[in-house]
Write a protein that holds these residues in place. Structure first.
Motif, short mmCIF file in Angstrom:
data_model
loop_
_atom_site.label_atom_id
_atom_site.label_comp_id
_atom_site.label_asym_id
_atom_site.label_seq_id
_atom_site.Cartn_x
_atom_site.Cartn_y
_atom_site.Cartn_z
N LYS A 138 1.27 -20.87 3.93
CA LYS A 138 1.15 -20.83 5.39
C LYS A 138 1.74 -19.57 6.03
CE LYS A 138 -0.33 -25.18 5.81
NZ LYS A 138 -1.59 -25.41 5.28
N VAL A 139 1.73 -18.46 5.31
CA VAL A 139 2.13 -17.17 5.88
C VAL A 139 0.97 -16.19 5.70
CG1 VAL A 139 4.61 -17.50 5.57
CG2 VAL A 139 3.29 -16.42 3.77
N TYR A 140 0.95 -15.17 6.55
CA TYR A 140 -0.14 -14.20 6.56
C TYR A 140 0.24 -12.92 5.82
CZ TYR A 140 -2.80 -16.86 9.98
OH TYR A 140 -3.52 -17.84 10.62
N GLY A 141 -0.79 -12.31 5.28
CA GLY A 141 -0.71 -10.98 4.71
C GLY A 141 -1.91 -10.21 5.23
N TYR A 142 -2.00 -8.94 4.87
CA TYR A 142 -3.14 -8.15 5.33
C TYR A 142 -3.42 -7.00 4.38
CZ TYR A 142 0.73 -5.44 7.33
OH TYR A 142 1.91 -4.75 7.51
N ASN A 143 -4.67 -6.57 4.42
CA ASN A 143 -5.12 -5.38 3.71
C ASN A 143 -5.52 -4.36 4.76
OD1 ASN A 143 -4.88 -6.48 1.12
ND2 ASN A 143 -6.92 -7.37 1.23
N ILE A 144 -5.18 -3.10 4.55
CA ILE A 144 -5.62 -2.03 5.44
C ILE A 144 -6.58 -1.15 4.66
CG2 ILE A 144 -4.92 -0.01 6.77
CD1 ILE A 144 -2.36 -1.47 7.44
N LEU A 145 -7.73 -0.92 5.28
CA LEU A 145 -8.78 -0.13 4.65
C LEU A 145 -9.00 1.16 5.43
CD1 LEU A 145 -10.99 -3.26 4.53
CD2 LEU A 145 -10.14 -2.17 2.48
N LEU A 146 -9.27 2.23 4.71
CA LEU A 146 -9.62 3.51 5.30
C LEU A 146 -11.01 3.85 4.82
CD1 LEU A 146 -9.07 6.16 6.80
CD2 LEU A 146 -7.96 6.99 4.74
N ASN A 147 -11.96 3.88 5.76
CA ASN A 147 -13.37 4.14 5.42
C ASN A 147 -13.85 3.20 4.31
OD1 ASN A 147 -13.54 6.25 7.31
ND2 ASN A 147 -12.70 7.69 5.83
N GLY A 148 -13.42 1.94 4.39
CA GLY A 148 -13.86 0.93 3.43
C GLY A 148 -13.09 0.86 2.13
N LYS A 149 -12.09 1.72 1.95
CA LYS A 149 -11.30 1.70 0.71
C LYS A 149 -9.89 1.22 1.00
CE LYS A 149 -13.91 5.30 -1.51
NZ LYS A 149 -13.90 6.61 -2.13
N LEU A 150 -9.39 0.37 0.12
CA LEU A 150 -8.06 -0.21 0.28
C LEU A 150 -6.99 0.87 0.19
CD1 LEU A 150 -6.43 -2.89 0.53
CD2 LEU A 150 -6.29 -2.86 -1.96
N VAL A 151 -6.14 0.96 1.23
CA VAL A 151 -5.04 1.92 1.21
C VAL A 151 -3.68 1.23 1.27
CG1 VAL A 151 -6.32 3.87 2.14
CG2 VAL A 151 -5.18 2.32 3.71
#
Length: 126
Positions: free
Chosen positions: A60-73
């Motif tokens: 029940k906790v959140y995480g996130y992915n950040i993408l730059l031009n569709g690629k995981l950074v």
């Protein structure tokens, strides 16, 4: 007869090579941006498309992915609050959006996107 066959074969090979060279010269070349252009503050918003994807973990906790031009950074896992409360957990979608936005802003300024315990505490108290 044999000589004419060799002439014909050589002519075909030369024609094929010329055809390939002509086709390659007509292809549009995309300009390559240098690494320095990606890091200049004025060019970041025009050349780099950052976005984030939130995910809810079973705890029940959140995480996130950040993408730059569709690629995981950047991958920020969904972790529970530590026992010493230095790294509070992100327990709502709104807070996760704020944390990801802050991480993206840091990346745009050329700073590492990981949030400090103080930054994360400030977001989770709001």
């Amino acid at each position: 007869m044999k000589r004419e066959l060799m002439k014909c074969s050589a002519c075909m090979v030369v024609s094929f090579v010329l055809l390939i060279l002509t086709a390659r010269s007509q292809q549009v070349q995309q300009p390559q941006a240098s690494a320095a252009q990606h890091m200049q503050p004025g060019n970041v918003s025009t050349c780099c498309a950052y976005r984030h994807i939130l995910f809810l973990a079973p705890n029940k906790v959140y995480g996130y992915n950040i993408l730059l031009n569709g690629k995981l950074v950047l991958y920020q896992p969904a972790t529970q609050q530590s026992t010493d409360k230095n790294m509070p957990a992100i327990t709502t979608k709104v807070r996760a959006d704020k944390a990801a936005a802050l991480a993206i802003e840091k990346l745009r300024r050329g700073i590492a996107g990981e949030l400090s315990p103080a930054e994360l505490s400030h977001i989770t108290r709001q």
